[in-house]
Design an enzyme around this catalytic site. Sequence first.
Site, short mmCIF file in Angstrom:
data_model
loop_
_atom_site.label_atom_id
_atom_site.label_comp_id
_atom_site.label_asym_id
_atom_site.label_seq_id
_atom_site.Cartn_x
_atom_site.Cartn_y
_atom_site.Cartn_z
N LYS A 92 -1.71 -1.84 5.14
CA LYS A 92 -0.84 -1.86 3.80
C LYS A 92 0.68 -2.01 4.14
O LYS A 92 1.51 -2.36 3.35
CB LYS A 92 -1.07 -0.52 3.01
CG LYS A 92 -2.67 -0.75 2.57
CD LYS A 92 -2.87 -1.48 1.46
CE LYS A 92 -4.46 -1.41 1.08
NZ LYS A 92 -4.77 -2.51 -0.03
N GLU A 114 0.75 1.41 -7.32
CA GLU A 114 -0.60 1.86 -7.53
C GLU A 114 -1.13 2.39 -6.03
O GLU A 114 -0.94 1.67 -5.31
CB GLU A 114 -1.52 1.11 -8.34
CG GLU A 114 -2.34 -0.04 -7.48
CD GLU A 114 -1.53 -0.83 -6.85
OE1 GLU A 114 -0.19 -1.07 -7.06
OE2 GLU A 114 -1.82 -1.33 -6.00
N SER A 378 -8.88 -2.40 9.33
CA SER A 378 -7.88 -2.44 8.22
C SER A 378 -7.11 -1.15 8.23
O SER A 378 -5.99 -1.01 7.94
CB SER A 378 -8.13 -2.85 6.95
OG SER A 378 -9.35 -1.91 6.48
C1 LIG Z 1 -7.90 0.80 5.22
C2 LIG Z 1 -8.06 0.07 3.96
N1 LIG Z 1 -8.63 -1.14 4.14
C3 LIG Z 1 -8.94 -1.88 2.95
C4 LIG Z 1 -8.41 -1.44 1.58
C5 LIG Z 1 -8.69 -2.45 0.64
O1 LIG Z 1 -7.66 -3.14 0.10
P1 LIG Z 1 -7.61 -4.71 0.43
O2 LIG Z 1 -8.91 -5.33 -0.05
O3 LIG Z 1 -6.70 -5.14 -0.39
O4 LIG Z 1 -7.44 -4.83 1.85
C6 LIG Z 1 -7.62 -0.34 1.57
C7 LIG Z 1 -7.08 -0.04 0.21
O5 LIG Z 1 -6.71 1.16 0.17
C8 LIG Z 1 -7.34 0.17 2.58
O6 LIG Z 1 -6.71 1.65 2.54
#
Ligand SMILES: Cc1ncc(COP(=O)(O)O)c(C=O)c1O
Lengths: 395, 274
Positions: A92, A114, A378
């Site tokens: 993020k 948000e 992620s």
């Molecule tokens: C670690 C992590 N992965 C994935 C996501 C999902 O978001 P996005 O689909 O935009 O990557 C989030 C959302 O809060 C997150 O914190």
Amino acid sequence: MSADAIESLVEHHFGEYGGQFVPETLMPALAELELAWTRARADEGFRAQLNGLLRDFGGRPTPLYRAGRLSERLGRPVYLKREDLNHTGSHKLNNALGQVLLAKRMGKRRIIAETGAGQHGVATATVCALLDLECVVYMGVQDTRRQRPNVQRMELLGATVRPVDAGAKTLKEATSAAIRDWVTNVQSTHYVIGSAVGPAPYPSLVRDLQRVIGDEARAQILQAEGRLPARVVACVGGGSNAIGTFTAFLDDEHVELVGVEAGGEGIDTARHGAPLTVGGRAGILHGSRSAVMQDEEGQIVQAHSISAGLDYPGAGPQHAFLRDSGRAHYVAVPDEQALRAFKEVARLEGIIPALETAHALAWVLEQDDGELDLICLSGRGDKDLAEVLGSHTAP
Amino acid sequence: MSTQQATGVQRIADAFAGAHKRAALMPYVMAGFPTLAQSIAIGQACVHAGADLLELGVPYSDPLADGPVIHEAGTRALAAGANVGGVLEVARALSPSIPVVLMCYANIVFAPGATAFVQRLARTGACGLIVPDLPLEEAGEVRKACDDCGIALVPLVAPTTPRDRLDAIGASARGFLYTVSVVGTTGEREAMQDRFAEVVARAKASTEVPVALGFGISTPEQARQAADAGADGVIVGTRLVRAAGESQDPAGAVGALVAELAAGLAATDRRSAS
Ligand SMILES: Cc1ncc(COP(=O)(O)O)c(C=O)c1O
């Protein structure tokens, strides 16, 4: 490499998806944002500043790590793109740094966001502290409870967290509340949307800022293995880490792209967060037309996922387009399976993943075919400990 | 509707022209709030109290242009079982006595397909449609469907809308131009009257159709100030929805407020419009 990454067009539509379904009050702000982004991404100074911060403040490039025991277990190489090692613990930050820098350049003094899992809120609060801007983060009451450590982090960073008590008290309502704030304060405020959703130019802007993940990973895997992965896998909430990872591989036709959504209690129940997987009529949510969970009359229905970041009834418009075109496909992993993967990967690899990410890992753990998988890790899972340890699911 | 009857566009024009007030009065009623039957009674009370047109809100799960009062009313209406069929019955019940303009979010309009939705709306006798999250760029299909049925697709303009954009929206307007008086969502506000004149003048310069001012107008004084500022119509929403939610007698409470608003706009009230 990220300097060259910021070269794509600002699309308003992805096939039949996308658009700008917002109150008129916001339309001039969207135009202003699009213009500012078009200029900034072509500006050497801006790019140097962003890339410098991504490197020195954020810690980029993040490693691409060959997960040894996972690879051994599955009988094929499995690589993890380590976005969990970004400052603040998830992908993020890539988006928050870019958007808040842009907002500052636009002369905005106030930032709103948000958040679901709290990772986007923390990233935005962090950059606002860095750049000395006011920061207000909307978060569903249900999520302030299940992602408590991130609320504390945001407050420590000087942000105001506004709990949202409407509807299911999760990410959808937090996003709606942030948009209403923006409608009211649009002249002073920039809205840092946290995923590749929302009215144009947001889906393109967020993708452009997240594509650094895939651009790095593609070069890294070529260096490490001398070939491209057979599969690239990422979890999909709104779809920002997934689109950021997929973009670099879109033209590599033999690379399979897999987005993993929240299966919740099962996609045959109403309690999931998998609009792309389930399919059905497209709908409008938070300013764009895309895959949406809705009833027959067009009321948006509540999503469900154990992971706050995937607990969202929509998905970015480019994903809906990639699904329809067949370039990417989307699957769902239920809560329980994600929880098992969360624990399994912690022990196998010494990495505690975010519950969101655990969905992508769970899907890969289940595949007994394949040659080489690249997964976007992620984020890190520290925020999820209370939720996971408190849950009654057997390991 | 039969071909003998006036089209919705014409009925709206006649309502503005025949208002016999300093500005036409257009109350907002949330269909299905507190119940479908009560919302019909509220609409009828508005008619008796002197309303000239009626804006009929469709409850929606994610109303991005609305403040907390209307949001909450929509949530309660949905929880009480309101659906599109029921809302359209409210429109059908009220349309013989007053021109009804439906306020409906885009996803509800597109769910059955814009053409099917608008045709269904036209069959109730309603006159117009307002879609608060359908800006000019996205409105083509819905406007065509409306034009084909004699329904007026009423666009919104905001204080943030720049001049050239205002002209484009004003040229596309049917029925009237919904002019948002403040930067913000729907809700009661104090003391923004000083901006009415500027906002209305800008809107009037952009269009041939009447200009109705809305968002944040709640008192007879504010309604009169809107008329003084040159508005052809005044839309009052949140104040009335709040009354409907708070009172044991929603129709009586809303009717009383609408009567006060109508008195505030009475042509005989010749306060100097300096
Ligand atoms: C670690 C992590 N992965 C994935 C996501 C999902 O978001 P996005 O689909 O935009 O990557 C989030 C959302 O809060 C997150 O914190």
